[in-house]
Write an enzyme that holds these catalytic residues in place. Structure first.
Site, PDB file in Angstrom:
ATOM      1  N   LYS A  19      50.508  16.409   5.175  1.00  0.00           N
ATOM      2  CA  LYS A  19      50.451  17.779   4.634  1.00  0.00           C
ATOM      3  C   LYS A  19      50.620  17.775   3.117  1.00  0.00           C
ATOM      4  O   LYS A  19      49.862  18.416   2.392  1.00  0.00           O
ATOM      5  CB  LYS A  19      51.577  18.610   5.276  1.00  0.00           C
ATOM      6  CG  LYS A  19      51.880  19.909   4.573  1.00  0.00           C
ATOM      7  CD  LYS A  19      52.985  20.691   5.248  1.00  0.00           C
ATOM      8  CE  LYS A  19      54.392  20.348   4.825  1.00  0.00           C
ATOM      9  NZ  LYS A  19      54.840  20.915   3.540  1.00  0.00           N
ATOM     10  N   ASN A  20      51.642  17.028   2.645  1.00  0.00           N
ATOM     11  CA  ASN A  20      51.972  17.114   1.223  1.00  0.00           C
ATOM     12  C   ASN A  20      51.028  16.312   0.331  1.00  0.00           C
ATOM     13  O   ASN A  20      51.115  16.376  -0.895  1.00  0.00           O
ATOM     14  CB  ASN A  20      53.424  16.685   0.999  1.00  0.00           C
ATOM     15  CG  ASN A  20      54.383  17.700   1.592  1.00  0.00           C
ATOM     16  OD1 ASN A  20      53.984  18.827   1.913  1.00  0.00           O
ATOM     17  ND2 ASN A  20      55.641  17.321   1.751  1.00  0.00           N
ATOM     18  N   CYS A 114      63.914  29.563  -1.756  1.00  0.00           N
ATOM     19  CA  CYS A 114      63.586  29.507  -0.335  1.00  0.00           C
ATOM     20  C   CYS A 114      64.760  28.887   0.407  1.00  0.00           C
ATOM     21  O   CYS A 114      65.768  28.538  -0.200  1.00  0.00           O
ATOM     22  CB  CYS A 114      62.306  28.726  -0.107  1.00  0.00           C
ATOM     23  SG  CYS A 114      62.478  26.991  -0.466  1.00  0.00           S
ATOM     24  N   ARG A 119      63.966  26.731  -6.071  1.00  0.00           N
ATOM     25  CA  ARG A 119      62.870  25.794  -6.371  1.00  0.00           C
ATOM     26  C   ARG A 119      62.035  26.307  -7.532  1.00  0.00           C
ATOM     27  O   ARG A 119      60.941  26.834  -7.357  1.00  0.00           O
ATOM     28  CB  ARG A 119      62.017  25.581  -5.126  1.00  0.00           C
ATOM     29  CG  ARG A 119      62.807  24.854  -4.058  1.00  0.00           C
ATOM     30  CD  ARG A 119      62.044  24.696  -2.795  1.00  0.00           C
ATOM     31  NE  ARG A 119      60.944  23.749  -2.897  1.00  0.00           N
ATOM     32  CZ  ARG A 119      60.115  23.504  -1.893  1.00  0.00           C
ATOM     33  NH1 ARG A 119      60.255  24.120  -0.752  1.00  0.00           N
ATOM     34  NH2 ARG A 119      59.126  22.639  -2.041  1.00  0.00           N
ATOM     35  N   ASP A 302      62.815  15.060   3.129  1.00  0.00           N
ATOM     36  CA  ASP A 302      62.118  15.717   4.248  1.00  0.00           C
ATOM     37  C   ASP A 302      62.460  15.104   5.604  1.00  0.00           C
ATOM     38  O   ASP A 302      61.986  15.584   6.632  1.00  0.00           O
ATOM     39  CB  ASP A 302      60.597  15.676   4.027  1.00  0.00           C
ATOM     40  CG  ASP A 302      60.179  16.532   2.849  1.00  0.00           C
ATOM     41  OD1 ASP A 302      60.985  17.385   2.431  1.00  0.00           O
ATOM     42  OD2 ASP A 302      59.059  16.352   2.345  1.00  0.00           O
ATOM     43  N   ARG A 394      54.255  24.629  10.640  1.00  0.00           N
ATOM     44  CA  ARG A 394      53.665  24.469   9.300  1.00  0.00           C
ATOM     45  C   ARG A 394      53.517  23.004   8.918  1.00  0.00           C
ATOM     46  O   ARG A 394      52.737  22.678   8.019  1.00  0.00           O
ATOM     47  CB  ARG A 394      54.552  25.150   8.258  1.00  0.00           C
ATOM     48  CG  ARG A 394      54.602  26.639   8.437  1.00  0.00           C
ATOM     49  CD  ARG A 394      55.454  27.237   7.372  1.00  0.00           C
ATOM     50  NE  ARG A 394      54.773  27.171   6.095  1.00  0.00           N
ATOM     51  CZ  ARG A 394      54.920  28.067   5.148  1.00  0.00           C
ATOM     52  NH1 ARG A 394      55.706  29.080   5.333  1.00  0.00           N
ATOM     53  NH2 ARG A 394      54.277  27.942   4.016  1.00  0.00           N
TER      54      ARG A 394
HETATM   55  N1  EPU Z   1      62.649  21.142  -9.592  1.00  0.00           N
HETATM   56  C1  EPU Z   1      63.032  21.817 -10.713  1.00  0.00           C
HETATM   57  N2  EPU Z   1      62.050  22.311 -11.534  1.00  0.00           N
HETATM   58  C2  EPU Z   1      60.736  22.134 -11.278  1.00  0.00           C
HETATM   59  C3  EPU Z   1      60.348  21.429 -10.122  1.00  0.00           C
HETATM   60  C4  EPU Z   1      61.343  20.933  -9.297  1.00  0.00           C
HETATM   61  O1  EPU Z   1      64.217  21.998 -10.975  1.00  0.00           O
HETATM   62  O2  EPU Z   1      59.903  22.589 -12.084  1.00  0.00           O
HETATM   63  C5  EPU Z   1      63.689  20.623  -8.687  1.00  0.00           C
HETATM   64  C6  EPU Z   1      63.643  21.319  -7.326  1.00  0.00           C
HETATM   65  O3  EPU Z   1      64.366  22.522  -7.346  1.00  0.00           O
HETATM   66  C7  EPU Z   1      64.228  20.288  -6.409  1.00  0.00           C
HETATM   67  C8  EPU Z   1      63.747  18.977  -7.033  1.00  0.00           C
HETATM   68  O4  EPU Z   1      63.395  19.267  -8.377  1.00  0.00           O
HETATM   69  O5  EPU Z   1      65.605  20.328  -6.414  1.00  0.00           O
HETATM   70  C9  EPU Z   1      62.563  18.341  -6.326  1.00  0.00           C
HETATM   71  O6  EPU Z   1      61.477  19.229  -6.283  1.00  0.00           O
HETATM   72  P1  EPU Z   1      59.970  18.715  -6.265  1.00  0.00           P
HETATM   73  O7  EPU Z   1      59.238  19.420  -7.348  1.00  0.00           O
HETATM   74  O8  EPU Z   1      59.946  17.231  -6.242  1.00  0.00           O
HETATM   75  O9  EPU Z   1      59.483  19.263  -4.860  1.00  0.00           O
HETATM   76  P2  EPU Z   1      58.149  20.064  -4.547  1.00  0.00           P
HETATM   77  O10 EPU Z   1      57.007  19.469  -5.265  1.00  0.00           O
HETATM   78  O11 EPU Z   1      58.409  21.516  -4.688  1.00  0.00           O
HETATM   79  C10 EPU Z   1      57.478  18.518  -2.562  1.00  0.00           C
HETATM   80  C11 EPU Z   1      57.190  18.710  -1.105  1.00  0.00           C
HETATM   81  C12 EPU Z   1      58.472  19.034  -0.376  1.00  0.00           C
HETATM   82  C13 EPU Z   1      59.468  17.889  -0.600  1.00  0.00           C
HETATM   83  C14 EPU Z   1      59.704  17.689  -2.103  1.00  0.00           C
HETATM   84  C15 EPU Z   1      60.591  16.505  -2.426  1.00  0.00           C
HETATM   85  C16 EPU Z   1      54.932  19.519  -1.170  1.00  0.00           C
HETATM   86  C17 EPU Z   1      53.986  20.622  -0.917  1.00  0.00           C
HETATM   87  N3  EPU Z   1      56.228  19.774  -0.941  1.00  0.00           N
HETATM   88  O12 EPU Z   1      58.024  19.768  -3.005  1.00  0.00           O
HETATM   89  O13 EPU Z   1      58.126  19.095   1.002  1.00  0.00           O
HETATM   90  O14 EPU Z   1      60.693  18.196   0.008  1.00  0.00           O
HETATM   91  O15 EPU Z   1      58.426  17.461  -2.750  1.00  0.00           O
HETATM   92  O16 EPU Z   1      60.095  15.335  -1.884  1.00  0.00           O
HETATM   93  O17 EPU Z   1      54.537  18.426  -1.547  1.00  0.00           O
HETATM   94  C18 EPU Z   1      58.465  19.624   3.255  1.00  0.00           C
HETATM   95  O18 EPU Z   1      57.378  19.062   3.505  1.00  0.00           O
HETATM   96  O19 EPU Z   1      59.283  19.960   4.142  1.00  0.00           O
HETATM   97  C19 EPU Z   1      58.818  19.897   1.854  1.00  0.00           C
HETATM   98  C20 EPU Z   1      59.728  20.798   1.501  1.00  0.00           C
END
Ligand code: EPU
Length: 429
Positions: A19-20, A114, A119, A302, A394
């Site tokens: 998915k990701n 969320c 986030r 995850d 999802r």
């Molecule tokens: N963060 C910030 N600022 C930002 C971006 C991130 O502070 O601009 C913080 C977040 O709040 C969090 C940490 O950095 O504490 C990690 O966030 P990241 O940006 O790495 O996560 P994401 O890109 O929003 C993806 C996956 C998530 C997975 C995370 C971490 C997708 C669509 N989602 O989220 O997947 O948990 O990376 O590996 O790729 C799931 O599949 O259940 C899921 C939540």
């Protein structure tokens, strides 16, 4: 979902496409002009439906042919994302980078917090600003504008997966070279980089902390494949262990599961890796361990809730922390209802293993918390009913069918959300 627990699961499941990885790859089609990106192994999940609708609203023509999705980008795209769709999925922010570099402008309603924590997308926006974009807030929406994005050096405070993907995509059409430091190293980043390279982008360093991107004037269409979903695959393996059965997941990339395999071995469990398959043979449930979820190659956040479910049945005490989403612990209350001995101590979860769990009525608060409850329900005595299964659908394609094929006794509840519409009104996983 209703689960009659206590049946050992046995057999083989094939992993879905990740998915990701599929989400950013689909968004990458926005970088094209008058050409097509063909993507194989896109999982059939609600989040894909939302991404399809979002891309269609921007002008992308989408066609499914068998297992392949064809995304054709026209010469003109719209740059405003509809709030109705963005509200459904946090990963909608992945269209920002490609739209901005392709159209010179992009507007996205700001995603809120969320269930798994706050986030923000500040790292994405700081990166765009560093590349010369003007970022403003208009009525709760981010508007990013740049006549031309310029390559530069961007240091990420945290190796954010989404920020790395967004900036990498934006950089492919920027002028000059972009260096992303402290970049995320997840396999999904590598998959995206390979896809972008097949579209003609000049990228190197993916999978390390420093990614170099030399901007090109334009990219070309391509045909690509999504990597297997390591989180889905690991979830099925844990189901095998927790029910005392023997489960094999096939058509996977076992190295992507190294962090889990290492932890299972530390618990004293046997894991067999052979070619593109991993098997957990029937065995005892293992001993308690300490674990901290961290960015890749660390243990994936995850999988942290599912691992909490496993450790609640292990011998002895375990301690879990999450270094990515510090408050991703909503599954704990629900596992306690099933008899798990779990307590929070500061920002750590302390688990004292119990010999068995009991069925209960529980609620899935988010995707992976829900997956943890499914595992607990499969292992528990008697019936578990899980509400809000829409969250779990999802991330897990054909969940019931796959578990049933392993011998699980699971039923959809009458009001259970059935995936396909993409209109599940809860915010993202
Ligand atoms: N963060 C910030 N600022 C930002 C971006 C991130 O502070 O601009 C913080 C977040 O709040 C969090 C940490 O950095 O504490 C990690 O966030 P990241 O940006 O790495 O996560 P994401 O890109 O929003 C993806 C996956 C998530 C997975 C995370 C971490 C997708 C669509 N989602 O989220 O997947 O948990 O990376 O590996 O790729 C799931 O599949 O259940 C899921 C939540």
């Amino acid at each position: 979902m209703s689960i009659a627990g206590g049946h050992p699961l046995s057999g083989t499941v094939r992993a879905q496409g990740a998915k990701n990885a599929a989400l950013p790859i689909m968004a990458a089609s926005l970088l094209l002009s008058d050409s097509t990106l063909g993507v194989r192994r896109v999982p059939q999940l609600d989040d894909m439906t939302v991404m399809r609708k979002l891309l269609a609203s921007l002008g992308i023509k989408i066609e499914s042919r068998g297992e392949e999705l064809y995304l054709t980008s026209p010469s003109e795209l719209s740059w405003e994302t509809p709030e109705r769709l963005v509200r459904l999925m946090r990963a909608s922010s992945l269209v920002l980078g490609p739209l901005l570099s392709r159209c010179g402008k992009a507007k996205l309603p700001l995603p809120g917090g969320c269930a798994i924590g706050s986030r923000p997308i500040d790292l994405h926006l700081k990166g765009f600003a560093k590349m010369g974009a003007d970022i403003t807030l208009e009525h709760g929406a981010v508007v990013a504008t740049a006549k031309e994005l310029r390559g530069c050096r961007i240091y990420l405070d945290f190796p954010s997966v989404g920020a790395t993907e967004n900036l990498m995509m934006a950089a492919t059409l920027a002028r000059g070279e972009t260096l992303i430091e402290n970049a995320a190293r997840e396999p999904e980043i590598t998959n995206l980089a390979e896809v972008l390279r097949s579209m003609g982008a000049d990228i190197r360093g993916e999978g390390t902390g420093t990614i170099h991107v030399k901007g090109k004037r334009e990219l070309q269409g391509s045909r690509v494949e999504v990597i297997p979903d390591r989180i889905e695959a690991c979830t099925y393996l844990l189901a095998g262990i927790m029910t005392g059965g023997s489960v094999t997941v096939c058509d996977i990339i076992p190295e992507h599961m190294d962090a889990l395999v290492a932890k299972l071995e530390e618990m004293g469990l046997e894991v067999l890796v052979e070619g593109k398959s991993v098997t957990v043979p029937s065995q005892k449930r293992g001993r308690g361990i300490s674990l901290k979820a961290l960015p890749y190659p660390g243990f994936p956040t995850d999988l942290q809730p599912q691992m909490t479910a496993l450790l609640s049945l292990a011998d002895g005490t375990s301690v879990i922390q999450d270094g990515v989403f510090e408050s991703r612990f909503l599954h704990i209350n629900e596992l306690q209802k099933m008899g798990a001995d779990i307590r929070m101590q500061g920002n750590a979860v302390v688990i004292t293993g119990v010999p068995f769990l009991n069925g209960a009525d529980v609620v899935a608060t988010d995707l992976r918390a829900g997956a943890a409850l499914v595992l607990a329900g499969l292992a528990a005595k008697e019936e578990t009913r899980i509400l809000n299964m829409g969250h779990v659908h999802r991330g897990y394609e054909n969940l019931e069918e796959k578990f049933r094929s392993l011998g699980a006794q699971v039923k959809m509840l009458p009001d259970e959300f059935i995936p396909s519409s993409g209109e599940n009104p809860s915010e993202e996983d």
